[in-house]
Design a protein around this motif. Structure first.
Motif, short mmCIF file in Angstrom:
data_model
loop_
_atom_site.label_atom_id
_atom_site.label_comp_id
_atom_site.label_asym_id
_atom_site.label_seq_id
_atom_site.Cartn_x
_atom_site.Cartn_y
_atom_site.Cartn_z
N THR A 138 0.82 -1.21 0.00
CA THR A 138 0.00 0.00 0.00
C THR A 138 0.86 1.26 0.00
O THR A 138 0.53 2.26 -0.65
CB THR A 138 -0.94 0.00 1.22
OG1 THR A 138 -1.76 -1.17 1.19
CG2 THR A 138 -1.84 1.23 1.22
N SER A 139 1.99 1.22 0.70
CA SER A 139 2.88 2.39 0.77
C SER A 139 3.45 2.75 -0.59
O SER A 139 3.85 3.90 -0.83
CB SER A 139 4.02 2.14 1.77
OG SER A 139 4.97 1.22 1.24
N ARG A 141 2.00 3.23 -3.25
CA ARG A 141 1.17 4.19 -3.96
C ARG A 141 1.87 5.55 -4.06
O ARG A 141 1.58 6.34 -4.96
CB ARG A 141 -0.16 4.38 -3.24
CG ARG A 141 -1.05 3.14 -3.21
CD ARG A 141 -2.29 3.39 -2.38
NE ARG A 141 -3.15 2.20 -2.32
CZ ARG A 141 -4.23 2.11 -1.58
NH1 ARG A 141 -4.61 3.15 -0.84
NH2 ARG A 141 -4.96 1.00 -1.58
N LEU A 142 2.79 5.81 -3.12
CA LEU A 142 3.47 7.11 -3.07
C LEU A 142 4.74 7.13 -3.90
O LEU A 142 5.40 8.17 -3.99
CB LEU A 142 3.77 7.48 -1.62
CG LEU A 142 2.54 7.66 -0.72
CD1 LEU A 142 2.96 7.90 0.73
CD2 LEU A 142 1.67 8.79 -1.21
N SER A 143 5.11 6.01 -4.49
CA SER A 143 6.30 5.99 -5.35
C SER A 143 5.94 6.57 -6.72
O SER A 143 4.77 6.69 -7.08
CB SER A 143 6.82 4.57 -5.50
OG SER A 143 5.88 3.77 -6.20
N TYR A 160 -3.43 -4.10 -4.65
CA TYR A 160 -3.18 -3.40 -3.39
C TYR A 160 -2.87 -1.92 -3.58
O TYR A 160 -3.05 -1.13 -2.65
CB TYR A 160 -2.01 -4.07 -2.65
CG TYR A 160 -2.35 -5.43 -2.10
CD1 TYR A 160 -3.15 -5.56 -0.97
CD2 TYR A 160 -1.89 -6.58 -2.72
CE1 TYR A 160 -3.47 -6.82 -0.48
CE2 TYR A 160 -2.20 -7.85 -2.24
CZ TYR A 160 -3.00 -7.95 -1.11
OH TYR A 160 -3.33 -9.19 -0.63
N THR A 161 -2.39 -1.53 -4.74
CA THR A 161 -2.00 -0.13 -4.93
C THR A 161 -2.93 0.62 -5.89
O THR A 161 -2.92 1.84 -5.92
CB THR A 161 -0.57 -0.04 -5.50
OG1 THR A 161 -0.54 -0.57 -6.83
CG2 THR A 161 0.42 -0.78 -4.62
N GLY A 162 -3.70 -0.13 -6.68
CA GLY A 162 -4.53 0.52 -7.68
C GLY A 162 -3.74 1.10 -8.83
O GLY A 162 -4.25 1.93 -9.59
N ARG A 163 -2.50 0.65 -8.98
CA ARG A 163 -1.62 1.20 -10.01
C ARG A 163 -1.07 0.10 -10.90
O ARG A 163 -0.85 -1.03 -10.46
CB ARG A 163 -0.44 1.95 -9.37
CG ARG A 163 -0.84 3.11 -8.50
CD ARG A 163 0.38 3.73 -7.86
NE ARG A 163 1.36 4.12 -8.85
CZ ARG A 163 2.56 4.61 -8.55
NH1 ARG A 163 2.91 4.74 -7.29
NH2 ARG A 163 3.39 4.96 -9.50
N SER A 165 1.99 -1.51 -12.81
CA SER A 165 3.45 -1.52 -12.63
C SER A 165 4.10 -1.97 -13.93
O SER A 165 3.50 -2.65 -14.76
CB SER A 165 3.86 -2.44 -11.48
OG SER A 165 3.19 -3.65 -11.52
#
Length: 358
Positions: A138-139, A141-143, A160-163, A165
């Protein structure tokens, strides 16, 4: 052109650290590269290119002081704000991601996720490991960007991130392995290797059971088990109980495993979970096929009938080992068996493209 900082937990000879060193070495010919390690370690079992600068953050003292030292180094390299140039971080593993999270305003941040974190952390830390893995993912997400090694891993990260990769295959530092390459001896007994931590996740006892079955069938073979871990005593007892001392050698930790690895007919790794095993990549680079459980990203790496075999049930492992050994002995040449998407050059270039992207 950004200066690149490759951030790792320590110079400890673990798979992700070797991967980080392979990346740093590959990038050092194109731009300034710093390998920053958070903690002290025994030293990596891979040659760091002289062009790569080492930054020992632990010398600063506390975690806060180490974080400050890294932030200052990033700012001296130009920080995040420059349109042309500046600094970029590529972080490997939990502690490196945690520090990168704290200094992300000082540099472009790319996190490289190296495995199935919920499953791996469950094995490593027990039930609380699942919550830790979710918090870790989850953290991210800020990368700025996240790198996965396989498509299934990318799908998990997205949950988990909605992004989305970027998928970049794992790779090894290829040049140092060339000195160990050798052709198989068709007259010798079948030779197999295991290289990894002797843990429940890696399932070395499944390999010993397969060996017992093959010996009972009259197959002549030798097995080199390289690694240490919590199952060593149990494995030693299994070897003795089943009279396998002539067939199985438990070497413990081997400083340079490549001579034993290169002489094998196949590397066998029955792990229940794998991100993208560096031992497998090293074996394939040396021309040695791999026998892997059909989990995680192994299907992306193994092209059956060319560089190894996959198995689903433990009962299928003995026959897969023999088939892989015959595959090795029928090779016309002893060149690399790595698929192109796991070669060092293309993978390093893909990282470089992410570093320079806006």
């Amino acid at each position: 052109m950004r200066e690149i900082f490759v951030l790792i937990p320590s110079l400890h000879p673990a798979g992700p650290v070797k991967g980080a060193i392979a990346l740093a070495n590959a990038l050092a010919g194109d731009r300034p590269v710093t390998l920053a390690h958070i903690k002290a370690g025994p030293g990596a079992e891979a040659a760091v290119d002289p062009a790569v600068k080492l930054l020992a953050l632990y010398e600063a003292g506390s975690w806060r002081a180490r974080t400050h030292r890294l932030a200052m180094a990033l700012e001296q390299a130009g920080g995040r704000g420059r349109k042309e140039g500046g600094a970029a971080m590529i972080s490997f593993c939990l502690s490196a991601d945690a520090m990168a999270l704290q200094v992300r305003r000082h540099a472009r941040w790319i996190s490289s996720v190296r495995g199935n974190l919920p499953r791996n952390y469950r094995f490593d830390y027990g039930p609380p490991g699942v919550a830790l893995a979710i918090a870790h993912l989850t953290s991210l997400r800020l990368s700025d960007r996240v790198v996965a090694m396989t498509e299934p891993m990318a799908a998990q990260i997205a949950r988990y991130t909605g992004r989305n990769s970027k998928v970049i295959g794992n790779f090894v530092d290829e040049a140092p392995l060339e000195a160990f390459r050798r052709s198989p001896d068709p007259q010798a007994p079948y030779t197999f290797a295991f290289l990894g931590n002797l843990s429940l996740r890696k399932q070395p006892h499944v390999l010993l059971d397969a060996v017992r079955r093959l010996v009972a069938q009259g197959v002549k073979l030798q097995v080199d088990v390289m690694g240490e871990g919590p199952m060593l005593a149990a494995l030693t007892e299994t070897v003795q109980k089943n009279d396998l001392e002539k067939q199985v050698t438990l070497h413990g930790h081997v400083m340079c495993p490549y001579r034993l690895l290169a002489r094998a007919d196949a590397l066998v790794l029955p792990s229940l979970s794998e991100g993208m095993s560096r031992a497998v990549l090293e074996a394939m680079q040396l021309g040695v096929p791999a026998v892997l459980r059909d989990v995680d990203g192994n299907r992306a790496l193994v092209h059956e009938g060319r560089n190894g075999l996959l198995f689903a049930r433990d009962a299928d492992l003995p026959s897969a080992m023999l088939e892989a050994a015959e595959l090795r002995r029928k090779q016309a040449a002893c060149g690399s068996l790595l698929p192109q998407e796991f070669r060092q050059g293309p993978c390093a270039q893909a990282f470089l493209d992410l570093v320079e992207a806006e």
